[in-house]
Scaffold this active site. Structure first.
Site, mmCIF file in Angstrom:
data_model
loop_
_atom_site.group_PDB
_atom_site.id
_atom_site.type_symbol
_atom_site.label_atom_id
_atom_site.label_comp_id
_atom_site.label_asym_id
_atom_site.label_seq_id
_atom_site.Cartn_x
_atom_site.Cartn_y
_atom_site.Cartn_z
ATOM 1 N N ASP A 25 0.874 -1.172 0.000
ATOM 2 C CA ASP A 25 0.000 0.000 0.000
ATOM 3 C C ASP A 25 0.918 1.232 0.000
ATOM 4 O O ASP A 25 2.139 1.134 0.122
ATOM 5 C CB ASP A 25 -0.943 -0.028 1.221
HETATM 6 C C1 GLC Z 1 -4.236 4.364 -0.192
HETATM 7 C C2 GLC Z 1 -5.156 3.240 0.203
HETATM 8 C C3 GLC Z 1 -5.301 2.184 -0.859
HETATM 9 C C4 GLC Z 1 -5.138 2.787 -2.228
HETATM 10 C C5 GLC Z 1 -3.702 3.289 -2.332
HETATM 11 C C6 GLC Z 1 -3.437 3.961 -3.685
HETATM 12 O O1 GLC Z 1 -3.503 4.818 0.923
HETATM 13 O O2 GLC Z 1 -4.907 2.600 1.438
HETATM 14 O O3 GLC Z 1 -6.595 1.594 -0.680
HETATM 15 O O4 GLC Z 1 -5.389 1.810 -3.235
HETATM 16 O O5 GLC Z 1 -3.369 4.172 -1.290
HETATM 17 O O6 GLC Z 1 -4.190 5.132 -3.777
#
Ligand code: GLC
Length: 741
Positions: A261
């Protein structure tokens, strides 16, 4: 490209080129402007690494993705195309209700169609991967991200996980998009419902309740998995070999890409798990995290780790191989644009057909929570004046926080919808108040004073709005109050401790209650809210979620009876925040209020609030009256695991309104070596019933429904007595029993 050639390509890459494939950056790194002083410097990586980067996040649109792809390919010795990945979670330009609303449809087949439509829009717009579905089990409404989940039940979540992955991927490899499921794992169990907080549970609980939906998605063929922010039993998932390598890869045979993430690899330092980015990179690589989303770790640390002999380059080769395989499977080497074009984009997004499906989905997502005196549906032919009052009466922001690429201008507002049913002489409208007037909430997301002034009216304007609303309400026979949460109050980083409507809306509602007219609440929210105090004074309540692009039409279809509500909650509505986490599949405990013989005090309960939620899992009303009767089992014994029992029940639609009933089957394993919940959803059926129609519905009960994780954390089935419940929601007490021999 043939796999042999792909392997040759891998073997021809320099270490820098390989590492580049494991880096994901956002669009600002590829803007036409010079990035060296901007995001690149801020992130602390070199221009060379930006040029070698393998994937881009959250850039949509054929024009922009083509521009970036063209520019990037020019800079590369080995022209390995970029792959574009985005948060296209519940729609791109045609936006559906938030997933917590999709869960309330209990219609995985319909949702599969919707997600296929989304894949069409994303494909045409130059995206090849979506960071969706989010399939975390969610049982704590304080957590803002319940918005993105389909709710509190492992079985229902698993059905939706399968249908969403299939919807995105069914047209692969030529069309469709790859699904990156998230957030693996157990992120929905953050302590206290507080965002990014620790999760801690037994392996038994993890396997029994939190892992099934991810396993269902992996079995449905999800191409990627996103590792989550949270620690799991003290070990951050993004550096956790046990959950990522031993369970996901080895036990489940997942050989796709794992992406961290956002900056989660560098956050291993903040967790206190890694001393520095170098150790964080090594830990993540050893846990087989392939792509580093938006952190400098892999870009800066992998090369020294290899050259200093601390990391075997084979680990990097394995990761790069998984990235190249996906790019190859999607045909990017043959066509770096993968068929996307501005022309195709124009033809694919927001088509009438897609809007029509969105309207149907949104209508099915609506949950009728209360309908006193059958005040609903309203009849447009009645000679009654209807006042549509409240901050959402004509608000375009009906998409929710995660519809990051949606176009709010395309939204059908509630007022737009009402106008398709009511002549102007019968429809009165007034905003009455803002959605939210707590300026600190907007400051908290970084809005400036002047931006906040555009959202939060001055006190004098607020008073004018209030007064006007009261005047309008006085002229009306029925009031529809469109209120709820502001978009910023749920979704990521949207944890909250107070889940009632905001004070300013309650203030106006209390003034409206004094008029003694029937008031119907349309609640717009990204989570279950606390409606306990206002529920007794409301004639009817419709939980509309963030209903999406066609939200205004769907709400109107329900209110004016063009559609008969069939939505059923996929997450309990708490009576009070103090109950959280609250969910139907609780354990009995040794002193259940339902069965204990102890004195009234010494039982598992609260002194000041009930145990039960205000509205339970599976609950929802319709404009019909469906009676369940005559539950029967084909046998009182299941002889061995190959046997099955058929449960049948009679349904009678005792109304003259056609309906769709969600018939739910729950089982209880009464005695087991690891205690089992008082009931668990094991199957459900969508049954259409014409006016006054009677139907007999049957369910096959097989031994795989009886399996649970034993003390050895292996799936097992134990002989003994089981209760079978069949009913309209998890509160049903219609049951019969059988014995597994
Ligand atoms: C965010 C979220 C995730 C998302 C990623 C990219 O922090 O936790 O769900 O897909 O970053 O935006």
């Amino acid at each position: 490209m043939e796999e042999r050639k792909l392997r040759e390509l891998l073997n021809s890459l320099s270490l820098d080129e390989k590492i580049g494939q494991l880096i994901q950056l956002s669009g600002e790194f590829f803007s036409a402007k010079d990035v060296s002083l901007g995001p690149q410097k801020k992130l602390g990586i070199t221009k060379e690494m930006v040029d070698l980067c393998g994937s881009v996040m959250n850039v949509v649109g054929a024009k922009e993705t083509h521009r970036i792809q063209d520019a990037n390919l020019k800079n590369k010795k080995h022209p390995i195309p970029l792959i574009f990945m985005s948060d296209i979670i519940y729609g791109l330009k045609t936006v559906y209700p938030i997933p917590l609303g999709l869960g309330a449809t209990w219609d995985p087949d319909l949702i599969q169609k919707a997600y296929r439509n989304t894949a069409e829009e994303a494909y045409a717009s130059g995206n090849q991967v979506t960071f969706a579905p989010m399939i975390d089990l969610a049982r704590d409404a304080r957590w803002g991200r319940v918005l993105e989940s389909t709710g509190e039940d492992p079985y229902l979540n698993s059905r939706f996980a399968e249908s969403m992955v299939k919807g995105f991927q069914e047209d692969l490899p030529k069309y469709g998009i790859a699904s990156c499921i998230k957030h693996f794992a157990a992120y929905g169990a953050v302590e206290s419902g507080r965002e990014y907080n620790a999760t801690d549970m037994s392996e038994n609980r993890l396997r029994q309740y939190y892992l099934p939906s991810y396993k269902a998605a992996v079995d449905a063929g999800a191409k990627m998995v996103m590792s989550s922010f949270n620690t799991l039993n003290g070990v951050p998932v993004t550096g956790n070999k046990w959950i990522l390598k031993d369970i996901l890869r080895k036990e489940w045979n997942f050989d796709g890409i794992i992406i961290s993430d956002y900056a989660a690899i560098s956050e291993l330092v903040a967790h206190g798990f890694a001393q520095d980015n170098k150790q964080a990179s090594k830990l993540a690589m050893n846990a087989t995290v392939d792509i580093d989303m938006k952190s400098p770790c892999y870009a800066n640390e992998l090369k020294p780790l290899v050259t200093e002999g601390e990391l075997d380059e084979k680990k990097i080769d394995d990761a790069v191989w998984r990235v190249l395989k996906l790019k190859n499977e999607l045909g990017l080497f043959e066509d770096p644009y993968r068929g996307s074009s501005e022309e195709l984009e124009k033809k694919s997004v927001l088509t009438p057909e897609k809007r029509q499906l969105a309207r149907k989905v949104s209508t099915e997502a609506m949950v009728l929570l209360k309908n006193k005196n059958n005040v609903l549906p309203l009849n447009p032919e009645d000679n009654k004046k209807i006042a549509l009052i409240g901050p959402y009466e004509n608000e375009h922001e009906l998409l929710g926080l995660w519809a990051v690429h949606g176009d709010r201008k395309e939204t059908v507002t509630i007022e737009d919808g009402f106008k398709t049913y009511l002549n102007s002489d019968k429809l009165l409208t007034a905003k009455g108040t803002d959605i939210l007037r707590d300026k600190s909430m907007f400051k908290g997301i970084g809005l400036s004073e002047e931006q906040i002034e555009k959202i939060v009216s001055s006190d004098s304007v607020e008073k004018e709005n209030n007064d006007k609303a009261i005047e309008v309400a006085k002229e009306a026979d029925i009031i529809v109050f469109a209120g709820g949460e502001h978009t910023i109050e749920s979704g990521e980083a949207g944890s909250r401790g107070n889940l009632t409507l905001p004070d300013n809306q309650l203030h106006l509602l209390n003034k409206l209650f004094e008029l003694n007219k029937p008031i119907i609440l349309v609640n717009i929210s990204g989570r279950p809210m606390i409606l306990t105090d206002i529920e007794p004074k409301l004639e009817a309540i419709i939980q509309a979620w963030f209903p999406g692009t066609e939200g205004g039409n769907a709400i109107s279809d329900i209110i004016f009876g063009k559609a008969n509500p069939s939505g059923r909650l996929s997450m309990s509505f708490p009576y009070a925040v103090g109950q959280l986490p609250v969910y139907y599949s609780q354990f009995s405990t040794g002193r259940s209020v339902r069965t204990s013989t102890h004195s009234s005090r010494f039982m598992s309960k609260y002194l000041d609030i009930p145990n039960d939620p205000l509205y339970p899992f599976g609950y929802g009303l319709s404009y019909s009256k469906v009676c369940y009767d005559n539950l029967k089992l084909s046998s009182k014994e299941m002889n061995g695991e190959s046997d099955k029992i058929v449960a049948t029940i009679d349904l009678q639609n005792k109304s003259n309104v056609d309906t769709t009933e969600i018939v739910q089957l729950y089982l209880q394993d009464k005695f087991a070596s690891v205690v089992q919940p008082i009931k668990e959803l094991k199957s459900f059926k969508r049954v259409s019933l014409k006016a006054n129609e009677q139907k007999n519905v049957s369910f096959d009960i097989t031994s795989d429904m009886l399996r649970f994780y034993g003390t050895d954390n292996k799936l097992t089935v134990e002989p003994g007595e089981f209760n079978v419940f069949v009913g309209p929601n998890s509160d049903t007490d219609q049951y019969d029993s059988f014995e597994l021999k």
